[in-house]
Design a protein around this motif. Sequence first.
Motif, PDB file in Angstrom:
ATOM      1  N   LEU A  89       0.827  -1.217   0.000  1.00 44.12           N
ATOM      2  CA  LEU A  89       0.000   0.000   0.000  1.00 44.12           C
ATOM      3  C   LEU A  89       0.859   1.263   0.000  1.00 44.12           C
ATOM      4  O   LEU A  89       0.543   2.239  -0.688  1.00 44.12           O
ATOM      5  N   GLY A  90       1.938   1.255   0.778  1.00 48.12           N
ATOM      6  CA  GLY A  90       2.840   2.411   0.800  1.00 48.12           C
ATOM      7  C   GLY A  90       3.477   2.657  -0.552  1.00 48.12           C
ATOM      8  O   GLY A  90       3.600   3.804  -1.001  1.00 48.12           O
ATOM      9  N   ALA A  91       3.895   1.594  -1.225  1.00 47.45           N
ATOM     10  CA  ALA A  91       4.506   1.729  -2.542  1.00 47.45           C
ATOM     11  C   ALA A  91       3.495   2.244  -3.569  1.00 47.45           C
ATOM     12  O   ALA A  91       3.800   3.128  -4.369  1.00 47.45           O
ATOM     13  N   ILE A  92       2.294   1.701  -3.525  1.00 40.29           N
ATOM     14  CA  ILE A  92       1.246   2.152  -4.447  1.00 40.29           C
ATOM     15  C   ILE A  92       0.906   3.619  -4.192  1.00 40.29           C
ATOM     16  O   ILE A  92       0.807   4.421  -5.123  1.00 40.29           O
ATOM     17  N   ALA A  93       0.737   3.973  -2.928  1.00 42.75           N
ATOM     18  CA  ALA A  93       0.397   5.361  -2.584  1.00 42.75           C
ATOM     19  C   ALA A  93       1.489   6.312  -3.038  1.00 42.75           C
ATOM     20  O   ALA A  93       1.201   7.396  -3.571  1.00 42.75           O
ATOM     21  N   ASN A  94       2.752   5.933  -2.868  1.00 38.02           N
ATOM     22  CA  ASN A  94       3.831   6.800  -3.317  1.00 38.02           C
ATOM     23  C   ASN A  94       3.834   6.920  -4.827  1.00 38.02           C
ATOM     24  O   ASN A  94       4.092   8.000  -5.359  1.00 38.02           O
ATOM     25  N   GLY A  95       3.538   5.835  -5.515  1.00 40.45           N
ATOM     26  CA  GLY A  95       3.460   5.907  -6.969  1.00 40.45           C
ATOM     27  C   GLY A  95       2.397   6.891  -7.433  1.00 40.45           C
ATOM     28  O   GLY A  95       2.632   7.709  -8.318  1.00 40.45           O
ATOM     29  N   PHE A  96       1.229   6.849  -6.809  1.00 43.11           N
ATOM     30  CA  PHE A  96       0.161   7.795  -7.155  1.00 43.11           C
ATOM     31  C   PHE A  96       0.525   9.220  -6.748  1.00 43.11           C
ATOM     32  O   PHE A  96       0.256  10.165  -7.473  1.00 43.11           O
ATOM     33  N   ALA A  97       1.130   9.376  -5.584  1.00 38.79           N
ATOM     34  CA  ALA A  97       1.490  10.715  -5.098  1.00 38.79           C
ATOM     35  C   ALA A  97       2.504  11.391  -6.016  1.00 38.79           C
ATOM     36  O   ALA A  97       2.542  12.616  -6.093  1.00 38.79           O
ATOM     37  N   ASN A  98       3.293  10.614  -6.700  1.00 37.06           N
ATOM     38  CA  ASN A  98       4.301  11.168  -7.598  1.00 37.06           C
ATOM     39  C   ASN A  98       3.876  11.150  -9.059  1.00 37.06           C
ATOM     40  O   ASN A  98       4.709  11.184  -9.952  1.00 37.06           O
ATOM     41  N   GLY A  99       2.577  11.077  -9.297  1.00 37.76           N
ATOM     42  CA  GLY A  99       2.055  11.212 -10.649  1.00 37.76           C
ATOM     43  C   GLY A  99       1.919   9.922 -11.425  1.00 37.76           C
ATOM     44  O   GLY A  99       1.613   9.960 -12.606  1.00 37.76           O
ATOM     45  N   GLY A 100       2.129   8.778 -10.767  1.00 41.22           N
ATOM     46  CA  GLY A 100       1.957   7.499 -11.453  1.00 41.22           C
ATOM     47  C   GLY A 100       0.492   7.237 -11.742  1.00 41.22           C
ATOM     48  O   GLY A 100      -0.398   7.759 -11.083  1.00 41.22           O
ATOM     49  N   ALA A 133       4.508  -1.424  -8.566  1.00 39.67           N
ATOM     50  CA  ALA A 133       4.760  -0.823  -7.259  1.00 39.67           C
ATOM     51  C   ALA A 133       4.400  -1.795  -6.145  1.00 39.67           C
ATOM     52  O   ALA A 133       5.172  -1.977  -5.192  1.00 39.67           O
ATOM     53  N   ALA A 134       3.247  -2.417  -6.251  1.00 39.93           N
ATOM     54  CA  ALA A 134       2.825  -3.381  -5.231  1.00 39.93           C
ATOM     55  C   ALA A 134       3.806  -4.542  -5.146  1.00 39.93           C
ATOM     56  O   ALA A 134       4.196  -4.966  -4.049  1.00 39.93           O
ATOM     57  N   ALA A 135       4.222  -5.059  -6.295  1.00 36.39           N
ATOM     58  CA  ALA A 135       5.163  -6.186  -6.312  1.00 36.39           C
ATOM     59  C   ALA A 135       6.496  -5.799  -5.676  1.00 36.39           C
ATOM     60  O   ALA A 135       7.056  -6.561  -4.871  1.00 36.39           O
ATOM     61  N   LEU A 136       6.992  -4.613  -6.000  1.00 38.14           N
ATOM     62  CA  LEU A 136       8.266  -4.173  -5.410  1.00 38.14           C
ATOM     63  C   LEU A 136       8.119  -3.922  -3.917  1.00 38.14           C
ATOM     64  O   LEU A 136       9.031  -4.233  -3.144  1.00 38.14           O
ATOM     65  N   GLY A 137       6.992  -3.360  -3.503  1.00 37.13           N
ATOM     66  CA  GLY A 137       6.762  -3.146  -2.069  1.00 37.13           C
ATOM     67  C   GLY A 137       6.731  -4.454  -1.305  1.00 37.13           C
ATOM     68  O   GLY A 137       7.364  -4.596  -0.258  1.00 37.13           O
ATOM     69  N   VAL A 138       6.013  -5.435  -1.850  1.00 46.13           N
ATOM     70  CA  VAL A 138       5.921  -6.741  -1.190  1.00 46.13           C
ATOM     71  C   VAL A 138       7.276  -7.441  -1.180  1.00 46.13           C
ATOM     72  O   VAL A 138       7.706  -7.975  -0.158  1.00 46.13           O
ATOM     73  N   ALA A 139       7.972  -7.453  -2.315  1.00 50.27           N
ATOM     74  CA  ALA A 139       9.264  -8.134  -2.387  1.00 50.27           C
ATOM     75  C   ALA A 139      10.281  -7.494  -1.456  1.00 50.27           C
ATOM     76  O   ALA A 139      11.023  -8.200  -0.751  1.00 50.27           O
ATOM     77  N   THR A 140      10.311  -6.180  -1.421  1.00 47.19           N
ATOM     78  CA  THR A 140      11.258  -5.485  -0.551  1.00 47.19           C
ATOM     79  C   THR A 140      10.891  -5.696   0.913  1.00 47.19           C
ATOM     80  O   THR A 140      11.763  -5.948   1.756  1.00 47.19           O
ATOM     81  N   GLY A 141       9.607  -5.593   1.222  1.00 48.28           N
ATOM     82  CA  GLY A 141       9.157  -5.845   2.596  1.00 48.28           C
ATOM     83  C   GLY A 141       9.458  -7.264   3.033  1.00 48.28           C
ATOM     84  O   GLY A 141       9.878  -7.505   4.171  1.00 48.28           O
ATOM     85  N   ALA A 142       9.274  -8.231   2.137  1.00 47.56           N
ATOM     86  CA  ALA A 142       9.548  -9.625   2.467  1.00 47.56           C
ATOM     87  C   ALA A 142      11.036  -9.846   2.711  1.00 47.56           C
ATOM     88  O   ALA A 142      11.426 -10.527   3.669  1.00 47.56           O
ATOM     89  N   ALA A 143      11.869  -9.270   1.852  1.00 50.49           N
ATOM     90  CA  ALA A 143      13.318  -9.395   2.046  1.00 50.49           C
ATOM     91  C   ALA A 143      13.722  -8.799   3.393  1.00 50.49           C
ATOM     92  O   ALA A 143      14.514  -9.393   4.139  1.00 50.49           O
ATOM     93  N   ASN A 144      13.175  -7.654   3.709  1.00 52.58           N
ATOM     94  CA  ASN A 144      13.488  -7.001   4.982  1.00 52.58           C
ATOM     95  C   ASN A 144      13.026  -7.849   6.166  1.00 52.58           C
ATOM     96  O   ASN A 144      13.759  -8.025   7.146  1.00 52.58           O
ATOM     97  N   GLN A 145      11.823  -8.421   6.085  1.00 53.72           N
ATOM     98  CA  GLN A 145      11.305  -9.246   7.172  1.00 53.72           C
ATOM     99  C   GLN A 145      12.144 -10.504   7.386  1.00 53.72           C
ATOM    100  O   GLN A 145      12.405 -10.902   8.525  1.00 53.72           O
ATOM    101  N   THR A 147      10.019   3.652  -0.308  1.00 52.94           N
ATOM    102  CA  THR A 147       9.000   4.276   0.538  1.00 52.94           C
ATOM    103  C   THR A 147       7.953   3.278   0.995  1.00 52.94           C
ATOM    104  O   THR A 147       7.346   3.457   2.043  1.00 52.94           O
ATOM    105  N   GLY A 148       7.762   2.227   0.238  1.00 53.16           N
ATOM    106  CA  GLY A 148       6.789   1.223   0.643  1.00 53.16           C
ATOM    107  C   GLY A 148       7.235   0.388   1.816  1.00 53.16           C
ATOM    108  O   GLY A 148       6.425  -0.017   2.646  1.00 53.16           O
ATOM    109  N   ALA A 149       8.541   0.125   1.918  1.00 48.34           N
ATOM    110  CA  ALA A 149       8.961  -0.869   2.907  1.00 48.34           C
ATOM    111  C   ALA A 149      10.147  -0.498   3.785  1.00 48.34           C
ATOM    112  O   ALA A 149      10.329  -1.130   4.821  1.00 48.34           O
ATOM    113  N   LEU A 150      10.947   0.475   3.417  1.00 52.88           N
ATOM    114  CA  LEU A 150      12.238   0.588   4.084  1.00 52.88           C
ATOM    115  C   LEU A 150      12.535   1.889   4.824  1.00 52.88           C
ATOM    116  O   LEU A 150      13.563   1.968   5.493  1.00 52.88           O
ATOM    117  N   LEU A 151      11.714   2.888   4.697  1.00 47.04           N
ATOM    118  CA  LEU A 151      12.045   4.152   5.372  1.00 47.04           C
ATOM    119  C   LEU A 151      12.133   3.962   6.885  1.00 47.04           C
ATOM    120  O   LEU A 151      11.351   3.213   7.475  1.00 47.04           O
TER     121      LEU A 151
END
Length: 160
Positions: free
Chosen positions: A23-34, A42-54, A98-102
């Motif tokens: 959701l964070g990745a998607i929201a950032n994509g929309f906030a920046n004109g996506g 965006a969702a896939a990258l947010g999930v993959a990055t969040g999963a790697a971090n977890q 922004t979706g997973a790592l800030l």
Amino acid sequence: MEHPRLDALPSLPWYLVLVFSALGAIANGFANGGRLPLVAPAAALGVATGAANQVLLALDLPALWANSLAAAVLGVLVVIVASRTGFPQQVLALVGITGALLPGIPVFFGILQEMGSGSGAAYFGTAAAISLGLGTGVTLGIYLAGLFVGLRDASSALPR
């Protein structure tokens, strides 16, 4: 200002971390004109990055290392997704970060310490180190993708 002193936060279950990372990745994509075509990458990258971090946090790595190494994973994924979707690597890296790592939790604890007449310097230092690690990690991942994945535009996000 009176406030309760928190020394630890309850943690979210891993599946909610992944949901909020997407959701964070998607929201950032929309906030920046996506637009709509950016939602799935965006969702896939947010999930993959969040999963790697977890996974890295579950291995008891400190947050600085877990976030930096997850950012390197993101860098590799960014090259692959950019080559398939045509989105610029910088846009994809930004939504993944922004979706997973800030470093919101260290900043939060630093503010709490300062509000409670303590010193938040250690927490703010950790947040700064994590932020530097994110940029370094993504750049390293993009570089490694260029070496090992063999995508010819892998180094396009690196400064010349």
